[in-house]
Design a protein around this motif. Structure first.
Motif, PDB file in Angstrom:
ATOM      1  N   ASN A 248      39.203 -89.318  35.756  1.00  0.00           N
ATOM      2  CA  ASN A 248      37.889 -88.943  36.267  1.00  0.00           C
ATOM      3  C   ASN A 248      36.905 -90.111  36.131  1.00  0.00           C
ATOM      4  O   ASN A 248      35.706 -89.905  36.044  1.00  0.00           O
TER       5      ASN A 248
ATOM      6  N   LYS B 138      23.045 -90.668  35.847  1.00  0.00           N
ATOM      7  CA  LYS B 138      22.566 -91.188  34.567  1.00  0.00           C
ATOM      8  C   LYS B 138      23.289 -92.486  34.204  1.00  0.00           C
ATOM      9  O   LYS B 138      22.670 -93.468  33.803  1.00  0.00           O
ATOM     10  N   ASN B 139      24.611 -92.500  34.373  1.00  0.00           N
ATOM     11  CA  ASN B 139      25.389 -93.700  34.071  1.00  0.00           C
ATOM     12  C   ASN B 139      25.066 -94.838  35.036  1.00  0.00           C
ATOM     13  O   ASN B 139      25.022 -96.007  34.640  1.00  0.00           O
TER      14      ASN B 139
ATOM     15  N   SER C 222      34.091 -90.272  38.833  1.00  0.00           N
ATOM     16  CA  SER C 222      32.986 -89.318  38.664  1.00  0.00           C
ATOM     17  C   SER C 222      32.097 -89.708  37.481  1.00  0.00           C
ATOM     18  O   SER C 222      30.886 -89.493  37.512  1.00  0.00           O
ATOM     19  N   ILE C 223      32.689 -90.299  36.443  1.00  0.00           N
ATOM     20  CA  ILE C 223      31.886 -90.768  35.311  1.00  0.00           C
ATOM     21  C   ILE C 223      30.998 -91.929  35.736  1.00  0.00           C
ATOM     22  O   ILE C 223      29.804 -91.969  35.426  1.00  0.00           O
TER      23      ILE C 223
ATOM     24  N   THR D 210      29.974 -92.748  38.742  1.00  0.00           N
ATOM     25  CA  THR D 210      28.996 -92.419  39.781  1.00  0.00           C
ATOM     26  C   THR D 210      27.992 -91.364  39.345  1.00  0.00           C
ATOM     27  O   THR D 210      27.142 -90.970  40.147  1.00  0.00           O
ATOM     28  N   ASN D 211      28.069 -90.944  38.099  1.00  0.00           N
ATOM     29  CA  ASN D 211      27.080 -90.038  37.551  1.00  0.00           C
ATOM     30  C   ASN D 211      25.715 -90.739  37.599  1.00  0.00           C
ATOM     31  O   ASN D 211      25.602 -91.883  37.173  1.00  0.00           O
TER      32      ASN D 211
END
Length: 124
Positions: free
Chosen positions: A4, A13-14, A7-8, A10-11
């Motif tokens: 994942n 916040k990240n 998805s991490i 493209t978060n």
């Protein structure tokens, strides 16, 4: 099982954290280049020096050569000569800048990688 990571990364916040760290790093890089220029008594404006530095890096990246070798230096030399510097001064600035920014960071990365690998080897 698929990772994942996408998805991490493209978060929102990240991504925001990543952009802020990147902008901070770019500012430090451009400040280092500016100080190098001042140390060699070349007083172009901070924004001009930053633009030349990042433009040459961008062309180096677009060349798909490792570190943009040759392209980065040629573009920086060309742009500095266009600002009225002698080729010998421009080349000296470019070499010192590349050594102080890109290669310094590369050497630090290699040292930390070797240190981490050594620690992992000792823990197993």
């Amino acid at each position: 099982m698929p990772s994942n990571s996408f998805s991490i990364l493209t978060n929102p916040k990240n991504m925001t954290k990543g952009w802020l760290f990147s902008i901070f790093g770019w500012c430090i890089d451009s400040l280092a280049v500016y100080v190098i220029f001042l140390a060699l008594n070349v007083d172009l404006e901070y924004l001009v020096i930053s633009q030349i530095y990042f433009t040459s890096l961008g062309y180096g990246v677009l060349s798909f050569l490792p570190g943009g070798i040759g392209v980065n230096e040629s573009i920086a030399d060309f742009l500095l000569v266009q600002q009225g510097l002698e080729l010998s001064v421009a080349t000296s600035l470019v070499i010192l800048t590349i050594l102080s920014t890109m290669w310094f960071a590369t050497i630090i990365g290699i040292c930390f990688t070797l240190h981490t690998l050594k620690q992992q080897k000792e823990s197993h």
